[in-house]
Design a protein around this motif. Sequence first.
Motif, mmCIF file in Angstrom:
data_model
loop_
_atom_site.group_PDB
_atom_site.id
_atom_site.type_symbol
_atom_site.label_atom_id
_atom_site.label_comp_id
_atom_site.label_asym_id
_atom_site.label_seq_id
_atom_site.Cartn_x
_atom_site.Cartn_y
_atom_site.Cartn_z
ATOM 1 N N ALA A 150 49.472 38.746 49.041
ATOM 2 C CA ALA A 150 49.395 39.154 47.636
ATOM 3 C C ALA A 150 47.997 39.674 47.300
ATOM 4 N N LEU A 151 46.957 38.896 47.682
ATOM 5 C CA LEU A 151 45.579 39.301 47.367
ATOM 6 C C LEU A 151 45.251 40.649 47.997
ATOM 7 N N LEU A 152 45.669 40.812 49.260
ATOM 8 C CA LEU A 152 45.307 42.042 49.967
ATOM 9 C C LEU A 152 46.107 43.239 49.460
ATOM 10 N N SER A 153 47.413 43.038 49.232
ATOM 11 C CA SER A 153 48.200 44.193 48.770
ATOM 12 C C SER A 153 47.822 44.552 47.335
ATOM 13 N N LEU A 154 47.382 43.549 46.564
ATOM 14 C CA LEU A 154 46.894 43.834 45.215
ATOM 15 C C LEU A 154 45.695 44.785 45.268
ATOM 16 N N GLY A 155 44.734 44.468 46.131
ATOM 17 C CA GLY A 155 43.559 45.326 46.279
ATOM 18 C C GLY A 155 43.947 46.727 46.725
ATOM 19 N N LEU A 156 44.873 46.796 47.672
ATOM 20 C CA LEU A 156 45.338 48.107 48.141
ATOM 21 C C LEU A 156 45.975 48.888 47.008
ATOM 22 N N ALA A 157 46.771 48.184 46.199
ATOM 23 C CA ALA A 157 47.468 48.855 45.100
ATOM 24 C C ALA A 157 46.470 49.383 44.065
ATOM 25 N N VAL A 158 45.463 48.579 43.752
ATOM 26 C CA VAL A 158 44.459 48.999 42.772
ATOM 27 C C VAL A 158 43.711 50.241 43.268
ATOM 28 N N ILE A 159 43.317 50.191 44.549
ATOM 29 C CA ILE A 159 42.574 51.318 45.118
ATOM 30 C C ILE A 159 43.453 52.560 45.186
ATOM 31 N N PHE A 160 44.688 52.368 45.663
ATOM 32 C CA PHE A 160 45.580 53.523 45.785
ATOM 33 C C PHE A 160 45.824 54.154 44.417
ATOM 34 N N GLY A 161 45.945 53.307 43.396
ATOM 35 C CA GLY A 161 46.231 53.806 42.060
ATOM 36 C C GLY A 161 45.230 54.852 41.615
ATOM 37 N N LEU A 162 43.951 54.560 41.700
ATOM 38 C CA LEU A 162 42.943 55.461 41.156
ATOM 39 C C LEU A 162 42.447 56.470 42.191
ATOM 40 N N LEU A 163 42.284 56.031 43.436
ATOM 41 C CA LEU A 163 41.696 56.928 44.438
ATOM 42 C C LEU A 163 42.738 57.678 45.248
ATOM 43 N N LYS A 164 43.987 57.199 45.188
ATOM 44 C CA LYS A 164 45.075 57.802 45.972
ATOM 45 C C LYS A 164 44.782 57.732 47.462
ATOM 46 N N ILE A 165 43.947 56.768 47.826
ATOM 47 C CA ILE A 165 43.624 56.596 49.240
ATOM 48 C C ILE A 165 44.316 55.338 49.750
ATOM 49 N N VAL A 166 44.987 55.455 50.889
ATOM 50 C CA VAL A 166 45.507 54.274 51.564
ATOM 51 C C VAL A 166 44.330 53.696 52.337
ATOM 52 N N ASN A 167 43.831 52.576 51.866
ATOM 53 C CA ASN A 167 42.568 52.064 52.381
ATOM 54 C C ASN A 167 42.760 51.283 53.674
ATOM 55 N N PHE A 168 42.671 51.998 54.787
ATOM 56 C CA PHE A 168 42.850 51.337 56.069
ATOM 57 C C PHE A 168 41.681 50.421 56.416
#
Lengths: 248, 295
Positions: free
Chosen positions: B27-45
């Motif tokens: 949950a914590l990790l996918s939350l961070g990914l979702a927040v980043i993807f939302g604004l930056l549109k980057i899948v943060n590998f």
Amino acid sequence: MSQAVEKITEYHDLDGAEMLRVSDLHAFYGESHILHGVDFDVKRGELVTLLGRNGAGRSTTLKAIMNMVGRRTGSIVINGNETLAMKAHRIPRLGIGYCPEERGIFASLDVEENLLLPPTVRSGGMSLDEIYAMFPNLYERRRSQGTRLSGGEQQMLAMARILRTGARLLLLDEITEGLAPVIVQALGEVLVKLKSRGMTIVLVEQNFRFAAPLADRHFVMDHGRIVEEISAAELPSRRDELNSMLGV
Amino acid sequence: MTMIFGVPLAVFMGQLMLGLINGAFYALLSLGLAVIFGLLKIVNFAHGAMYMLGAFATLLGMRYLGIGYWVALLLVPIVVGGLGMVIERLILRRIAHLDHLYGLLLTFGLALIVEGTLINVFGVSGSSYPTPAALQGGFQLGFMFLPTYRAWVLVAALAVCLGTWYVIERTRLGAYLRAGTENPALMQAFGVNVPLLVTLTYGFGVALAAFAGVLAAPLYPVSPTMGSSLLIVVFAVVVIGGMGSILGAVLTGLGMGLIEGLTKVYYPEAANTVIFLVMILVLMLRPAGLFGKEA
């Protein structure tokens, strides 16, 4: 993150002075050269229109003023400040409100959140109560998702949103597009009220019958240039000439 | 002894608890990914690497600087989040105008560099980090034994998830973030410094990963590869939940942890693959994800 909203720029009204002067403005989207030396000025408290056919560069002129296009050259002086080198987020802080053609209502925000979204750029903006008094529909629907409103209500919201910020120069892009006549009339009344409050307004309009009785001056654009300036007084005698330029 | 479908209750609940803990990390990790993807549109590998850096910073902080767990819990997310901001400002911003695939490749490369560097220095074997004194022991609940630290991880992770949800969905700053996700150019035209918002958002997403890393340090072996193995599962969770939904990311994370735990009880062989099976099913039936909006 509160730094994202920076402090309000000090700003003084210069009565009777020029609010906006655009000189030899060229704008580019990538390789395409859209504006080819636009020149016009707007005085404080004036309402001017940018008329012209589709693709004449009217919307791009507003976007260029907001620094939303690719590259720009020339000069854009807003209330005495040269803004060509300014970052996009600093320009509204000179007291400008921009209402885009596509309205830009945020789907993930409800009506009131949409209204409260744009940061205050100057003191003296309308309060939420005043805005709801001017647009009663928005009050009734304040908890609705922004994009669930009708087209007319969305347009009201897009306008109302920039009145709260204290902006004194409004750039309005095609606000009557696709709206029912009764809504268009209501928008006209809103513009009259805003003008009487001393707002300076640049109106990009397709609907000339809407714009004609409101405006002090009309600028006709073609191929990315201003090709004609017609004052309200000259309008009756130059109507045919204008119609042929607009292709109506 | 109470049995549930032929499994002792204590074993059943124990596995469920383990699943829930794993779910809290998802949950914590996918939350961070979702927040980043939302604004930056980057899948943060690089997300797994940032999680690993969080755990490593906790370990090294204790070993070399004498920084304890509680201080690390506050300090590490700030430091690693700060590193994230530097990465965004100096590297990611330069490719922001390109296809978002470049962002994915770039962050993937960054993750490899960070991981490889740490493997070079510390090797791949894991080190253990002691459970903080205040959180040792556990509760005898009658039907199962609940270690205090695991209970704490669950509470802390859920509190942070809930706090993040609240900030994004209920505050003015969150409204900026949501609006910036939808139409950054218009937000600039309203006078919001969107580039700064982007930097802070990336930093925050990375800080969430680092926070998860600190929580994980006493639980799992701290090693340079701990992030990359977890990240694959987290991406599956994100696909299942659907990109862009905050609550969806959290609920899916917990749910997938539970499903994994249950599978461990009844068919342990499939425990590592069950999430991917769910992912395939979801992709077939609801390609936008359980909580995603249909495009």
